[in-house]
Design a protein around this motif. Structure first.
Motif, PDB file in Angstrom:
ATOM      1  N   SER A  32       0.834  -1.202   0.000  1.00 42.73           N
ATOM      2  CA  SER A  32       0.000   0.000   0.000  1.00 42.73           C
ATOM      3  C   SER A  32       0.873   1.259   0.000  1.00 42.73           C
ATOM      4  O   SER A  32       0.597   2.225  -0.726  1.00 42.73           O
ATOM      5  CB  SER A  32      -0.913   0.001   1.229  1.00 42.73           C
ATOM      6  N   VAL A  33       1.938   1.242   0.796  1.00 42.96           N
ATOM      7  CA  VAL A  33       2.878   2.369   0.821  1.00 42.96           C
ATOM      8  C   VAL A  33       3.592   2.489  -0.519  1.00 42.96           C
ATOM      9  O   VAL A  33       3.757   3.592  -1.056  1.00 42.96           O
ATOM     10  CB  VAL A  33       3.894   2.220   1.984  1.00 42.96           C
ATOM     11  N   GLU A  35       2.457   1.582  -3.416  1.00 37.71           N
ATOM     12  CA  GLU A  35       1.475   2.072  -4.383  1.00 37.71           C
ATOM     13  C   GLU A  35       1.256   3.579  -4.269  1.00 37.71           C
ATOM     14  O   GLU A  35       1.336   4.304  -5.260  1.00 37.71           O
ATOM     15  CB  GLU A  35       0.148   1.339  -4.170  1.00 37.71           C
ATOM     16  N   SER A  36       1.020   4.075  -3.062  1.00 34.87           N
ATOM     17  CA  SER A  36       0.745   5.498  -2.896  1.00 34.87           C
ATOM     18  C   SER A  36       1.985   6.352  -3.160  1.00 34.87           C
ATOM     19  O   SER A  36       1.888   7.423  -3.758  1.00 34.87           O
ATOM     20  CB  SER A  36       0.183   5.784  -1.501  1.00 34.87           C
ATOM     21  N   SER A  37       3.149   5.879  -2.754  1.00 37.63           N
ATOM     22  CA  SER A  37       4.378   6.649  -2.953  1.00 37.63           C
ATOM     23  C   SER A  37       4.753   6.741  -4.427  1.00 37.63           C
ATOM     24  O   SER A  37       5.070   7.820  -4.930  1.00 37.63           O
ATOM     25  CB  SER A  37       5.533   6.026  -2.170  1.00 37.63           C
ATOM     26  N   ALA A  39       2.785   6.303  -6.993  1.00 40.56           N
ATOM     27  CA  ALA A  39       1.751   7.069  -7.695  1.00 40.56           C
ATOM     28  C   ALA A  39       1.976   8.569  -7.522  1.00 40.56           C
ATOM     29  O   ALA A  39       1.678   9.356  -8.425  1.00 40.56           O
ATOM     30  CB  ALA A  39       0.368   6.684  -7.186  1.00 40.56           C
ATOM     31  N   ALA A  40       2.531   8.970  -6.381  1.00 38.96           N
ATOM     32  CA  ALA A  40       2.805  10.384  -6.114  1.00 38.96           C
ATOM     33  C   ALA A  40       4.128  10.839  -6.728  1.00 38.96           C
ATOM     34  O   ALA A  40       4.512  11.997  -6.596  1.00 38.96           O
ATOM     35  CB  ALA A  40       2.819  10.639  -4.606  1.00 38.96           C
TER      36      ALA A  40
END
Length: 93
Positions: A32-33, A35-37, A39-40
């Motif tokens: 999850s980390v 993915e979000s990192s 993506a940012a």
């Protein structure tokens, strides 16, 4: 010879002497980390093991292989994984 997620979770749980449920939770949180990192646009580096980063692809002209027609391919993003020195050394053994 590939190792699936359940085999990986079982092996890590045995080595860490913890439950498979706990390891599964940690993997879910880790991904999850990631993915979000990514993506940012942030780069993730685990020194010696791996680095993960988002790459940009420019718009370009392509060709439809069936018709030969020229098409425009939109700009986009991809993910780049790079092996670190410890991982590369493990492969050489």
């Amino acid at each position: 010879m590939a190792k699936n997620r359940s085999e990986l979770v079982a092996e890590v749980a045995a080595k860490a002497e913890t439950s498979q449920t706990a390891v599964n939770g940690v993997l879910d949180a880790l991904f999850s980390v990631f993915e979000s990192s990514v993506a940012a646009g942030e780069k993730i580096t685990i020194p010696g093991w791996l680095s993960i980063e988002r790459t940009d692809r420019a718009a370009r002209t392509g060709r439809n292989p069936q018709t030969g027609e020229t098409i425009q391919i939109a700009a986009g993003h991809s993910v780049k994984l790079s092996a670190g020195s410890k991982l590369k050394a493990a492969v050489k053994k």
